[in-house]
Design a protein around this motif. Structure first.
Motif, short mmCIF file in Angstrom:
data_model
loop_
_atom_site.label_atom_id
_atom_site.label_comp_id
_atom_site.label_asym_id
_atom_site.label_seq_id
_atom_site.Cartn_x
_atom_site.Cartn_y
_atom_site.Cartn_z
N SER A 18 -8.16 -4.03 7.35
CA SER A 18 -8.13 -2.94 8.34
C SER A 18 -6.71 -2.56 8.73
CB SER A 18 -8.94 -3.33 9.58
OG SER A 18 -8.26 -4.34 10.30
N VAL A 19 -5.80 -3.51 8.77
CA VAL A 19 -4.40 -3.20 9.06
C VAL A 19 -3.78 -2.40 7.92
CG1 VAL A 19 -2.11 -4.22 9.33
CG2 VAL A 19 -4.02 -5.11 10.65
N ALA A 20 -4.08 -2.79 6.69
CA ALA A 20 -3.49 -2.12 5.54
C ALA A 20 -4.02 -0.69 5.38
CB ALA A 20 -3.77 -2.92 4.28
N SER A 21 -5.23 -0.43 5.82
CA SER A 21 -5.82 0.89 5.63
C SER A 21 -5.68 1.79 6.86
CB SER A 21 -7.29 0.76 5.26
OG SER A 21 -8.00 0.20 6.35
N ASN A 22 -5.00 1.34 7.90
CA ASN A 22 -4.88 2.10 9.13
C ASN A 22 -3.56 2.86 9.17
OD1 ASN A 22 -5.27 3.07 11.66
ND2 ASN A 22 -5.73 1.09 12.58
N PRO A 23 -3.59 4.19 9.29
CA PRO A 23 -2.33 4.94 9.31
C PRO A 23 -1.61 4.93 10.66
CG PRO A 23 -4.15 6.45 9.43
CD PRO A 23 -4.74 5.07 9.26
N SER A 24 -2.29 4.58 11.73
CA SER A 24 -1.69 4.61 13.06
C SER A 24 -0.98 3.30 13.37
CB SER A 24 -2.77 4.86 14.11
OG SER A 24 -2.21 4.78 15.41
N PRO A 25 0.29 3.34 13.78
CA PRO A 25 1.00 2.09 14.08
C PRO A 25 0.47 1.38 15.32
CG PRO A 25 2.38 3.96 14.63
CD PRO A 25 1.17 4.50 13.93
N TYR A 26 -0.13 2.12 16.25
CA TYR A 26 -0.66 1.49 17.45
C TYR A 26 -1.79 0.52 17.12
CZ TYR A 26 1.89 5.07 20.00
OH TYR A 26 2.87 5.87 20.49
#
Length: 81
Positions: A18-26
């Motif tokens: 989920s971290v690798a596929s998430n474009p938002s830094p928040y």
């Protein structure tokens, strides 16, 4: 006990995905903190309670700096993928 550790390890893998596929830094920074927390619970399950606490505190300090840097550079909190 083995089923709990297995569940936590699956949680780590899903969290990293989920971290690798998430474009938002928040939300990526939040996911990294959650993955670090689950990893420290796995260490506690193997008997390293003090090591787990020290790693988590050091990791949270580093993530606070990285999150502040990413939040300052991010143009928008919800980017289009």
């Amino acid at each position: 006990m083995a089923y709990i550790i297995l569940t936590l390890l699956i949680g780590i893998v899903l969290g990293v995905i989920s971290v690798a596929s998430n474009p938002s830094p928040y939300f990526a920074a939040l996911g990294l903190v959650l993955v670090a927390g689950v990893g420290c619970v796995v260490l506690i399950g193997h008997g390293g309670s003090f090591l787990s606490l020290v790693l988590f505190l050091i990791y949270l300090g580093g993530m606070l700096v990285v999150f502040a840097y990413c939040a300052a550079l991010a143009a928008e909190p919800y980017p289009e993928a």
